[in-house]
Scaffold this motif. Structure first.
Motif, PDB file in Angstrom:
ATOM      1  N   VAL A   1      25.030  11.834  41.469  1.00 21.74           N
ATOM      2  CA  VAL A   1      24.423  13.181  40.773  1.00 21.74           C
ATOM      3  C   VAL A   1      23.438  13.825  41.852  1.00 21.74           C
ATOM      4  O   VAL A   1      23.219  14.961  41.580  1.00 21.74           O
ATOM      5  N   ASN A   2      22.586  13.081  42.279  1.00 25.18           N
ATOM      6  CA  ASN A   2      21.472  13.679  43.228  1.00 25.18           C
ATOM      7  C   ASN A   2      22.112  14.649  44.451  1.00 25.18           C
ATOM      8  O   ASN A   2      21.822  15.590  44.657  1.00 25.18           O
ATOM      9  N   GLU A   3      23.284  14.004  45.050  1.00 26.05           N
ATOM     10  CA  GLU A   3      24.012  14.952  45.895  1.00 26.05           C
ATOM     11  C   GLU A   3      24.740  16.149  45.483  1.00 26.05           C
ATOM     12  O   GLU A   3      24.535  17.363  45.867  1.00 26.05           O
ATOM     13  N   LEU A   4      25.468  15.973  44.134  1.00 26.20           N
ATOM     14  CA  LEU A   4      25.776  17.195  43.254  1.00 26.20           C
ATOM     15  C   LEU A   4      24.544  18.153  42.859  1.00 26.20           C
ATOM     16  O   LEU A   4      24.662  19.396  43.026  1.00 26.20           O
ATOM     17  N   LYS A   5      23.581  17.660  42.603  1.00 23.42           N
ATOM     18  CA  LYS A   5      22.109  18.663  42.484  1.00 23.42           C
ATOM     19  C   LYS A   5      21.975  18.951  43.690  1.00 23.42           C
ATOM     20  O   LYS A   5      21.616  20.397  43.739  1.00 23.42           O
ATOM     21  N   ALA A   6      22.022  18.649  44.846  1.00 25.68           N
ATOM     22  CA  ALA A   6      21.502  19.323  46.122  1.00 25.68           C
ATOM     23  C   ALA A   6      22.708  20.219  46.420  1.00 25.68           C
ATOM     24  O   ALA A   6      22.377  21.605  46.704  1.00 25.68           O
ATOM     25  N   ASN A   7      23.859  20.084  46.256  1.00 24.53           N
ATOM     26  CA  ASN A   7      24.760  20.954  46.893  1.00 24.53           C
ATOM     27  C   ASN A   7      24.760  21.984  45.642  1.00 24.53           C
ATOM     28  O   ASN A   7      25.069  23.327  46.119  1.00 24.53           O
ATOM     29  N   TYR A   8      24.481  22.014  44.518  1.00 26.36           N
ATOM     30  CA  TYR A   8      24.286  23.012  43.304  1.00 26.36           C
ATOM     31  C   TYR A   8      23.208  23.986  43.817  1.00 26.36           C
ATOM     32  O   TYR A   8      23.380  25.067  43.845  1.00 26.36           O
ATOM     33  N   GLU A   9      22.268  23.273  44.251  1.00 28.02           N
ATOM     34  CA  GLU A   9      20.837  24.101  44.568  1.00 28.02           C
ATOM     35  C   GLU A   9      21.093  25.106  45.609  1.00 28.02           C
ATOM     36  O   GLU A   9      20.734  26.236  45.968  1.00 28.02           O
ATOM     37  N   MET A  10      21.889  24.370  46.609  1.00 26.02           N
ATOM     38  CA  MET A  10      22.434  24.964  48.061  1.00 26.02           C
ATOM     39  C   MET A  10      23.261  26.244  47.701  1.00 26.02           C
ATOM     40  O   MET A  10      23.017  27.306  48.304  1.00 26.02           O
ATOM     41  N   THR A  11      24.071  25.763  46.862  1.00 20.64           N
ATOM     42  CA  THR A  11      25.089  26.972  46.381  1.00 20.64           C
ATOM     43  C   THR A  11      24.400  28.170  45.667  1.00 20.64           C
ATOM     44  O   THR A  11      24.656  29.161  45.852  1.00 20.64           O
ATOM     45  N   LEU A  12      23.537  27.808  44.813  1.00 23.81           N
ATOM     46  CA  LEU A  12      22.360  28.889  44.139  1.00 23.81           C
ATOM     47  C   LEU A  12      21.774  29.563  45.175  1.00 23.81           C
ATOM     48  O   LEU A  12      21.600  30.919  45.042  1.00 23.81           O
ATOM     49  N   ASP A  13      21.247  29.038  46.284  1.00 23.36           N
ATOM     50  CA  ASP A  13      20.569  29.733  47.247  1.00 23.36           C
ATOM     51  C   ASP A  13      21.303  30.643  48.038  1.00 23.36           C
ATOM     52  O   ASP A  13      20.886  31.658  48.185  1.00 23.36           O
ATOM     53  N   LYS A  14      22.733  30.117  48.317  1.00 26.67           N
ATOM     54  CA  LYS A  14      23.529  30.921  48.920  1.00 26.67           C
ATOM     55  C   LYS A  14      23.952  32.236  48.270  1.00 26.67           C
ATOM     56  O   LYS A  14      24.225  33.366  48.695  1.00 26.67           O
ATOM     57  N   LEU A  15      24.156  31.967  46.886  1.00 27.72           N
ATOM     58  CA  LEU A  15      24.609  33.154  46.142  1.00 27.72           C
ATOM     59  C   LEU A  15      23.277  34.040  45.924  1.00 27.72           C
ATOM     60  O   LEU A  15      23.604  35.254  46.036  1.00 27.72           O
ATOM     61  N   SER A  16      22.146  33.682  45.879  1.00 29.94           N
ATOM     62  CA  SER A  16      20.946  34.560  45.815  1.00 29.94           C
ATOM     63  C   SER A  16      20.945  35.362  47.156  1.00 29.94           C
ATOM     64  O   SER A  16      20.416  36.570  47.101  1.00 29.94           O
ATOM     65  N   GLU A  17      20.931  34.763  48.174  1.00 28.50           N
ATOM     66  CA  GLU A  17      21.106  35.283  49.468  1.00 28.50           C
ATOM     67  C   GLU A  17      22.417  36.440  49.640  1.00 28.50           C
ATOM     68  O   GLU A  17      22.073  37.518  49.854  1.00 28.50           O
ATOM     69  N   ALA A  18      23.512  36.047  48.872  1.00 25.32           N
ATOM     70  CA  ALA A  18      24.601  37.150  48.971  1.00 25.32           C
ATOM     71  C   ALA A  18      24.141  38.179  48.175  1.00 25.32           C
ATOM     72  O   ALA A  18      24.757  39.348  48.452  1.00 25.32           O
TER      73      ALA A  18
END
Length: 140
Positions: A54-71
């Motif tokens: 679950v923590n790994e999924l949360k980290a991946n989700y946060e990283m994806t959100l960061d990439k989305l905001s950068e995009a």
């Protein structure tokens, strides 16, 4: 027909009876174990690994959100650049149109000037020719 049905019944009952009679004499077949402890261990192991996943999924989700905001920010900057370039393109098109019109006006003015000069030269030449012809006619 009766004989046939009797034989069929006997053929079906005989193997079952033989199995019951001689079954204990056959070697023991391997029995299936339910594996209660291994199943419990596997279930406990999976449950203990869930928080990490679950923590790994949360980290991946946060990283994806960061990439989305950068995009999205990159996309916004590209939009702004595109609008600036479109405005610059409009200005350049207006400049090209103005320069083309100015060039056409200059060419028209030069053409009029050439025609005026050639007409003046032709009038002077015609004036002198006309004077010569008149003199010639008057002498005769």
């Amino acid at each position: 027909m009766r004989l046939r049905s009797a034989l069929t019944k006997t053929a079906l009952v005989l193997p079952i009876g033989a199995g019951l009679l001689f079954g204990p004499l056959l070697p023991m077949a391997s029995t299936a174990h339910a594996g209660i402890f291994s199943d419990f261990y596997q279930g406990a192991k999976e449950l203990s690994e869930l928080p990490g996943e679950v923590n790994e999924l949360k980290a991946n989700y946060e990283m994806t959100l960061d990439k989305l905001s950068e995009a999205e920010s990159t996309l916004e900057s590209y939009r702004e650049q595109n609008e600036a370039l479109m405005e610059q393109n409009r200005e350049l098109a207006a400049s090209v149109t103005a320069l083309t019109e100015a060039q056409q006006k200059r060419e028209a003015s030069a053409r009029k000037t050439r025609i005026l000069i050639l007409t003046g030269i032709a009038l002077l030449a015609g004036y002198f020719l006309l004077l010569r012809v008149i003199r010639l006619l008057l002498r005769r």
